[in-house]
Scaffold this motif. Structure first.
Motif, mmCIF file in Angstrom:
data_model
loop_
_atom_site.group_PDB
_atom_site.id
_atom_site.type_symbol
_atom_site.label_atom_id
_atom_site.label_comp_id
_atom_site.label_asym_id
_atom_site.label_seq_id
_atom_site.Cartn_x
_atom_site.Cartn_y
_atom_site.Cartn_z
ATOM 1 N N ILE A 125 -27.652 7.428 -21.964
ATOM 2 C CA ILE A 125 -26.240 7.074 -21.756
ATOM 3 C C ILE A 125 -26.101 5.554 -21.711
ATOM 4 C CG2 ILE A 125 -24.349 7.092 -20.068
ATOM 5 C CD1 ILE A 125 -25.332 9.941 -19.265
ATOM 6 N N ALA A 126 -27.017 4.901 -20.991
ATOM 7 C CA ALA A 126 -26.938 3.453 -20.794
ATOM 8 C C ALA A 126 -26.960 2.676 -22.105
ATOM 9 C CB ALA A 126 -28.076 2.991 -19.883
ATOM 10 N N VAL A 127 -27.754 3.093 -23.063
ATOM 11 C CA VAL A 127 -27.871 2.315 -24.306
ATOM 12 C C VAL A 127 -26.649 2.427 -25.203
ATOM 13 C CG1 VAL A 127 -30.401 2.434 -24.285
ATOM 14 C CG2 VAL A 127 -29.094 4.109 -25.635
ATOM 15 N N THR A 128 -25.720 3.308 -24.876
ATOM 16 C CA THR A 128 -24.518 3.469 -25.704
ATOM 17 C C THR A 128 -23.401 2.509 -25.307
ATOM 18 O OG1 THR A 128 -23.539 5.188 -24.295
ATOM 19 C CG2 THR A 128 -25.037 5.923 -26.061
ATOM 20 N N ARG A 129 -23.662 1.649 -24.311
ATOM 21 C CA ARG A 129 -22.639 0.736 -23.809
ATOM 22 C C ARG A 129 -23.177 -0.690 -23.764
ATOM 23 N NH1 ARG A 129 -21.716 4.799 -18.816
ATOM 24 N NH2 ARG A 129 -20.772 6.471 -20.026
ATOM 25 N N ARG A 130 -22.300 -1.643 -23.965
ATOM 26 C CA ARG A 130 -22.689 -3.062 -23.894
ATOM 27 C C ARG A 130 -22.619 -3.565 -22.453
ATOM 28 N NH1 ARG A 130 -23.670 -4.866 -28.656
ATOM 29 N NH2 ARG A 130 -22.488 -4.151 -30.455
ATOM 30 N N GLY A 131 -23.600 -4.402 -22.113
ATOM 31 C CA GLY A 131 -23.617 -5.019 -20.791
ATOM 32 C C GLY A 131 -24.400 -4.199 -19.792
ATOM 33 N N VAL A 132 -25.039 -4.895 -18.886
ATOM 34 C CA VAL A 132 -25.901 -4.218 -17.924
ATOM 35 C C VAL A 132 -25.110 -3.316 -16.983
ATOM 36 C CG1 VAL A 132 -27.555 -4.541 -16.049
ATOM 37 C CG2 VAL A 132 -27.660 -6.008 -18.044
ATOM 38 N N LEU A 133 -24.186 -3.865 -16.239
ATOM 39 C CA LEU A 133 -23.462 -3.063 -15.255
ATOM 40 C C LEU A 133 -22.584 -2.012 -15.916
ATOM 41 C CD1 LEU A 133 -22.535 -5.754 -12.587
ATOM 42 C CD2 LEU A 133 -24.427 -4.121 -12.569
ATOM 43 N N PHE B 171 -41.411 13.534 -22.541
ATOM 44 C CA PHE B 171 -40.022 13.931 -22.359
ATOM 45 C C PHE B 171 -39.215 13.249 -23.452
ATOM 46 C CE2 PHE B 171 -42.109 14.248 -18.298
ATOM 47 C CZ PHE B 171 -41.700 15.498 -17.844
ATOM 48 N N GLU B 172 -38.699 14.039 -24.375
ATOM 49 C CA GLU B 172 -37.946 13.507 -25.501
ATOM 50 C C GLU B 172 -36.571 13.027 -25.048
ATOM 51 O OE1 GLU B 172 -39.277 13.049 -28.540
ATOM 52 O OE2 GLU B 172 -41.127 13.842 -27.678
ATOM 53 N N ALA B 173 -36.096 11.959 -25.668
ATOM 54 C CA ALA B 173 -34.761 11.438 -25.372
ATOM 55 C C ALA B 173 -33.744 12.123 -26.275
ATOM 56 C CB ALA B 173 -34.718 9.933 -25.608
ATOM 57 N N PRO B 174 -32.551 12.365 -25.764
ATOM 58 C CA PRO B 174 -31.501 12.894 -26.635
ATOM 59 C C PRO B 174 -31.070 11.813 -27.626
ATOM 60 C CG PRO B 174 -30.602 12.352 -24.485
ATOM 61 C CD PRO B 174 -32.092 12.148 -24.395
ATOM 62 N N ALA B 175 -30.536 12.219 -28.741
ATOM 63 C CA ALA B 175 -30.044 11.258 -29.727
ATOM 64 C C ALA B 175 -28.931 10.431 -29.104
ATOM 65 C CB ALA B 175 -29.537 11.986 -30.961
ATOM 66 N N ALA B 176 -28.952 9.132 -29.354
ATOM 67 C CA ALA B 176 -27.928 8.236 -28.808
ATOM 68 C C ALA B 176 -27.679 7.115 -29.814
ATOM 69 C CB ALA B 176 -28.383 7.656 -27.477
ATOM 70 N N ALA B 177 -26.446 6.742 -29.971
ATOM 71 C CA ALA B 177 -26.074 5.617 -30.837
ATOM 72 C C ALA B 177 -26.198 4.336 -30.009
ATOM 73 C CB ALA B 177 -24.662 5.804 -31.361
ATOM 74 N N ALA B 178 -27.385 3.757 -30.005
ATOM 75 C CA ALA B 178 -27.664 2.600 -29.161
ATOM 76 C C ALA B 178 -26.914 1.354 -29.637
ATOM 77 C CB ALA B 178 -29.166 2.323 -29.135
ATOM 78 N N VAL B 179 -26.273 0.685 -28.693
ATOM 79 C CA VAL B 179 -25.610 -0.583 -28.981
ATOM 80 C C VAL B 179 -26.192 -1.724 -28.145
ATOM 81 C CG1 VAL B 179 -23.445 0.459 -29.738
ATOM 82 C CG2 VAL B 179 -23.732 -0.157 -27.338
#
Length: 169
Positions: free
Chosen positions: A138-146, A94-102
């Motif tokens: 979606i998660a990798v585009t934001r800083r911090g766990v919660l 299952f391929e992941a969509p492109a994301a600007a990981a931060v």
């Protein structure tokens, strides 16, 4: 003991959280404890965990080894490359969509939670994996766990986008 009790009660089991809390020696001994794997319906591992527990250098081969040790199936998270589902019938990517990981911290937890929530809602494995991979993206585009956890509205959009396209198996 907990896995045996769960199996006796016909509960579905996944040791993902328990495995992450083990020490390195405990993880190594688990990889040689073939009996425990027969009590596991789904093992969710990232590349490093797969290599360590499956005793193979290649993560996909290691995930297959976990299945061969007795696990019902394996979900292998592959970061920006998505995920793989290893079953008795073979492997599905299952391929992941492109994301600007931060920040990748928490992405595996989001993946696991979304995967299980999608399955619990009645979706087939394919739709569940697509939801989980996109939620982790979606998660990798934001800083911090919660702060990285997708909102209810974002999850509702994912669940809507990946409406059940096949019967649950």
């Amino acid at each position: 003991m907990a896995f045996r009790l769960g199996r006796h009660q016909s509960a579905w089991s996944s040791p993902e959280c328990a495995v992450r809390n083990l020490t390195l020696p405990e993880r190594r001994s688990l990889s040689t404890s073939h009996g425990i794997w027969s009590l596991v319906d789904l093992v969710v591992v990232n590349r490093g965990e797969a290599v360590e527990l499956g005793c193979r250098e290649d993560p996909l081969a290691a995930a297959r080894a976990l299945r061969e040790m007795g696990a019902g199936s394996a979900a292998l998270t592959l970061g920006a490359q998505g995920a793989a589902f290893v079953t008795a019938d073979g492997d599905v990517r299952f391929e992941a969509p492109a994301a600007a990981a931060v920040d990748t911290v928490g992405a595996g937890d989001v993946f696991c939670g979304a995967l299980i929530a999608a399955r619990a809602s009645g979706r087939a494995w394919s739709g569940s994996f697509r939801i989980a991979v996109e939620a982790a993206a979606i998660a990798v585009t934001r800083r911090g766990v919660l702060a990285s956890f997708p909102t209810c509205a974002e999850m509702a959009r994912l669940f809507s986008r990946w409406a059940q396209e096949e019967p649950r198996t």
